[in-house]
Design a protein around this motif. Structure first.
Motif, PDB file in Angstrom:
ATOM      1  N   UNK A   1      19.200 113.323  21.142  1.00 53.72           N
ATOM      2  CA  UNK A   1      19.392 113.441  22.589  1.00 53.72           C
ATOM      3  C   UNK A   1      18.861 114.777  23.108  1.00 53.72           C
ATOM      4  N   UNK A   2      19.086 115.836  22.345  1.00 58.22           N
ATOM      5  CA  UNK A   2      18.575 117.156  22.746  1.00 58.22           C
ATOM      6  C   UNK A   2      17.048 117.173  22.754  1.00 58.22           C
ATOM      7  N   UNK A   3      16.446 116.620  21.716  1.00 57.41           N
ATOM      8  CA  UNK A   3      14.988 116.589  21.644  1.00 57.41           C
ATOM      9  C   UNK A   3      14.391 115.751  22.765  1.00 57.41           C
ATOM     10  N   UNK A   4      15.079 114.694  23.131  1.00 57.16           N
ATOM     11  CA  UNK A   4      14.563 113.769  24.123  1.00 57.16           C
ATOM     12  C   UNK A   4      14.711 114.295  25.549  1.00 57.16           C
ATOM     13  N   UNK A   5      15.844 114.958  25.848  1.00 56.91           N
ATOM     14  CA  UNK A   5      16.140 115.321  27.235  1.00 56.91           C
ATOM     15  C   UNK A   5      15.880 116.782  27.590  1.00 56.91           C
ATOM     16  N   UNK A   6      15.760 117.664  26.607  1.00 60.87           N
ATOM     17  CA  UNK A   6      15.474 119.072  26.906  1.00 60.87           C
ATOM     18  C   UNK A   6      14.170 119.246  27.683  1.00 60.87           C
ATOM     19  N   UNK A   7      13.083 118.546  27.324  1.00 58.71           N
ATOM     20  CA  UNK A   7      11.846 118.689  28.116  1.00 58.71           C
ATOM     21  C   UNK A   7      12.038 118.352  29.590  1.00 58.71           C
ATOM     22  N   UNK A   8      12.871 117.371  29.895  1.00 62.39           N
ATOM     23  CA  UNK A   8      13.103 117.025  31.298  1.00 62.39           C
ATOM     24  C   UNK A   8      13.802 118.166  32.027  1.00 62.39           C
ATOM     25  N   UNK A   9      14.697 118.856  31.334  1.00 59.04           N
ATOM     26  CA  UNK A   9      15.360 120.012  31.941  1.00 59.04           C
ATOM     27  C   UNK A   9      14.348 121.107  32.247  1.00 59.04           C
ATOM     28  N   UNK A  10      13.410 121.320  31.323  1.00 59.22           N
ATOM     29  CA  UNK A  10      12.373 122.327  31.544  1.00 59.22           C
ATOM     30  C   UNK A  10      11.491 121.959  32.731  1.00 59.22           C
ATOM     31  N   UNK A  11      11.144 120.695  32.843  1.00 57.45           N
ATOM     32  CA  UNK A  11      10.305 120.267  33.963  1.00 57.45           C
ATOM     33  C   UNK A  11      11.027 120.403  35.301  1.00 57.45           C
ATOM     34  N   UNK A  12      12.323 120.164  35.271  1.00 55.71           N
ATOM     35  CA  UNK A  12      13.097 120.319  36.506  1.00 55.71           C
ATOM     36  C   UNK A  12      13.067 121.777  36.960  1.00 55.71           C
ATOM     37  N   UNK A  13      13.206 122.692  36.018  1.00 55.70           N
ATOM     38  CA  UNK A  13      13.145 124.120  36.340  1.00 55.70           C
ATOM     39  C   UNK A  13      11.748 124.507  36.825  1.00 55.70           C
ATOM     40  N   UNK A  14      10.712 124.053  36.117  1.00 55.24           N
ATOM     41  CA  UNK A  14       9.339 124.348  36.519  1.00 55.24           C
ATOM     42  C   UNK A  14       9.048 123.797  37.913  1.00 55.24           C
TER      43      UNK A  14
ATOM     44  N   UNK B   1       6.778 114.151  35.494  1.00 55.29           N
ATOM     45  CA  UNK B   1       7.219 113.487  34.247  1.00 55.29           C
ATOM     46  C   UNK B   1       8.627 112.907  34.319  1.00 55.29           C
ATOM     47  N   UNK B   2       9.413 113.310  35.322  1.00 55.69           N
ATOM     48  CA  UNK B   2      10.769 112.774  35.445  1.00 55.69           C
ATOM     49  C   UNK B   2      10.769 111.276  35.751  1.00 55.69           C
ATOM     50  N   UNK B   3       9.587 110.752  36.103  1.00 53.14           N
ATOM     51  CA  UNK B   3       9.474 109.317  36.346  1.00 53.14           C
ATOM     52  C   UNK B   3       9.877 108.527  35.096  1.00 53.14           C
ATOM     53  N   UNK B   4       9.643 109.106  33.925  1.00 51.38           N
ATOM     54  CA  UNK B   4       9.938 108.413  32.667  1.00 51.38           C
ATOM     55  C   UNK B   4      11.387 108.594  32.213  1.00 51.38           C
ATOM     56  N   UNK B   5      12.184 109.314  32.978  1.00 50.28           N
ATOM     57  CA  UNK B   5      13.567 109.593  32.570  1.00 50.28           C
ATOM     58  C   UNK B   5      14.410 108.325  32.393  1.00 50.28           C
ATOM     59  N   UNK B   6      14.330 107.325  33.289  1.00 49.69           N
ATOM     60  CA  UNK B   6      15.115 106.094  33.063  1.00 49.69           C
ATOM     61  C   UNK B   6      14.781 105.424  31.731  1.00 49.69           C
ATOM     62  N   UNK B   7      13.508 105.423  31.366  1.00 53.94           N
ATOM     63  CA  UNK B   7      13.117 104.834  30.089  1.00 53.94           C
ATOM     64  C   UNK B   7      13.700 105.625  28.926  1.00 53.94           C
ATOM     65  N   UNK B   8      13.761 106.952  29.076  1.00 55.36           N
ATOM     66  CA  UNK B   8      14.345 107.797  28.029  1.00 55.36           C
ATOM     67  C   UNK B   8      15.819 107.455  27.822  1.00 55.36           C
ATOM     68  N   UNK B   9      16.548 107.193  28.886  1.00 52.70           N
ATOM     69  CA  UNK B   9      17.960 106.814  28.766  1.00 52.70           C
ATOM     70  C   UNK B   9      18.103 105.473  28.038  1.00 52.70           C
ATOM     71  N   UNK B  10      17.207 104.542  28.316  1.00 54.48           N
ATOM     72  CA  UNK B  10      17.278 103.240  27.645  1.00 54.48           C
ATOM     73  C   UNK B  10      17.017 103.387  26.142  1.00 54.48           C
ATOM     74  N   UNK B  11      16.051 104.226  25.800  1.00 59.96           N
ATOM     75  CA  UNK B  11      15.736 104.431  24.385  1.00 59.96           C
ATOM     76  C   UNK B  11      16.891 105.124  23.674  1.00 59.96           C
ATOM     77  N   UNK B  12      17.486 106.099  24.324  1.00 65.57           N
ATOM     78  CA  UNK B  12      18.631 106.805  23.728  1.00 65.57           C
ATOM     79  C   UNK B  12      19.789 105.840  23.497  1.00 65.57           C
ATOM     80  N   UNK B  13      19.960 104.881  24.386  1.00 66.29           N
ATOM     81  CA  UNK B  13      21.022 103.877  24.219  1.00 66.29           C
ATOM     82  C   UNK B  13      20.730 103.010  23.001  1.00 66.29           C
ATOM     83  N   UNK B  14      19.483 102.650  22.807  1.00 67.94           N
ATOM     84  CA  UNK B  14      19.114 101.836  21.643  1.00 67.94           C
ATOM     85  C   UNK B  14      19.286 102.632  20.348  1.00 67.94           C
TER      86      UNK B  14
END
Length: 377
Positions: free
Chosen positions: A297-310, A321-334
């Motif tokens: 989860x850290x590896x998957x979502x940390x980049x999104x946090x960095x992009x939000x700050x940038x 890149x936050x457009x792909x965030x919903x897909x990231x949540x689905x993958x993390x659930x799987x």
């Protein structure tokens, strides 16, 4: 009258011969059609496509037909087999950092020297070494008894290729990569010793990941992937274009490196049980299932946090890149579900590709980059 009778008999005999010839032609055509249908069915049902001669008999007549597509079909199937052995779904891990390094070079003060030929040579060199590393991984995982009946890589397990074919394929790919590097070294403005240091360091790492030392088997594989498919690839692409070494470019690789490591970690977590039985040690085995989930989860979502700050601090383009965030949540659930865990590595690789492309677009379009001491003002 005798003459007329003879002519009549000759005409009747001629008509009978013509009818017999037509019947033979019809039987032959029917036989050829049946044979073609048989060959087509065998190919559809998993035939090898190597049948060269088939025969069918109709009314005592035998017709032989040569399948003109057998050699081409067999060649196509073989090429497809080799392609699948390269694990093309994983190549985004090396291609995207190469694209990012090239994009940063295009935004630098040396953008006037940007060369598309250098770009393609760089991409070819990096991707071929990555493919070679995948083939080496396939070979040593099988030799060490790690890839068995439930393995995701079926190349040697199902005897799709022989061990000799896999070794030959790996050697060809390494030679192709070295050939690409020689051409790149000639065209690039970078010093050859600098390029060679990075290139052969990456080549050696791709081999030693499972061959020789076998970093993968002593819980160091994650560290190798984190460095190789992130900072090193970005720096290599940037330096190939500009001829300069700029360590700040490595900072841009962090989001990609974390996301790429998520691919490997999900793969190792899925295979933790079989890897443990084979006697190897991975990070996923050392930290256990629960900690592996937290790390993923850290590896998957940390980049999104960095992009939000940038995005808030430098440019709104970095929110792309936050457009792909919903897909990231689905993958993390799987990932948390044992029943769907087996699809996570490939889906993470697919996410990595789209995530990376959007990141590159942001770097190209943003008016201000996070750090760009080398950028032309």
């Amino acid at each position: 009258m005798a003459t007329s009778q003879s002519e009549y008999e000759q005409q009747e005999a001629s008509a009978q011969d013509q009818a017999a010839a037509m019947a033979t032609a019809t039987a032959t055509a029917t036989a050829m059609t049946s044979t073609a249908q048989l060959l087509r069915q065998r190919l559809v049902n998993g035939g090898t496509g190597h049948e060269t001669l088939a025969s069918a008999t109709t009314n005592g007549k035998t017709a032989s037909v040569i399948n003109t597509n057998d050699y081409s079909s067999g060649t196509f199937m073989k090429l497809k087999t080799y392609l699948l052995a390269l694990r093309p779904w994983s190549l985004s891990a090396s291609l995207v950092p190469t694209l990012l390094g090239s994009a940063l070079a295009y935004r630098s003060q040396w953008s006037a020297d940007f060369s598309m030929l250098t770009f393609f040579l760089t991409a070819f060199t990096v991707v071929t070494v990555h493919c070679a590393g995948n083939v080496v991984n396939t070979y040593f995982d099988f030799i060490k008894g790690i890839d068995k009946q439930k393995a995701d890589d079926r190349t040697l397990v199902d005897h799709i290729l022989t061990k000799d074919e896999v070794v030959s394929l790996g050697a060809i790919l390494y030679m192709a990569g070295c050939g690409g590097f020689v051409l790149l070294a000639v065209l690039s403005p970078a010093k050859m010793e600098h390029l060679a240091l990075i290139y052969f360091g990456g080549l050696s790492s791709s081999f030693l990941y499972t061959g020789g030392i076998g970093f993968k088997y002593i819980a160091l594989g994650d560290l190798v992937i984190l460095i190789l498919f992130g900072p090193i690839s970005v720096l290599f692409a940037f330096m190939s274009q500009t001829g300069h070494v700029d360590w700040t470019t490595m900072g841009y690789a962090i989001p990609l490196a974390l996301n790429t490591e998520a691919i490997l970690h999900s793969n190792n977590t899925r295979d933790a049980e079989s890897d443990g039985k084979a006697g190897i040690v991975t990070l996923a085995i050392l930290i256990g299932r629960t900690a592996s989930h937290v790390l993923y989860a850290m590896l998957l979502f940390t980049p999104y946090s960095l992009f939000f700050i940038f995005g808030l601090k430098y440019s709104l383009w970095f929110l792309l890149p936050l457009i792909t965030l919903p897909q990231a949540f689905q993958i993390e659930k799987r990932f948390r579900n044992e029943q769907t865990m087996h699809v996570v590595p490939r889906q993470t690789a697919k996410l990595n590709f789209f995530f990376g492309i959007l990141y590159i677009v942001a770097c190209c379009c943003a008016q201000q980059l996070p750090t760009f001491a080398w950028r032309k003002h």
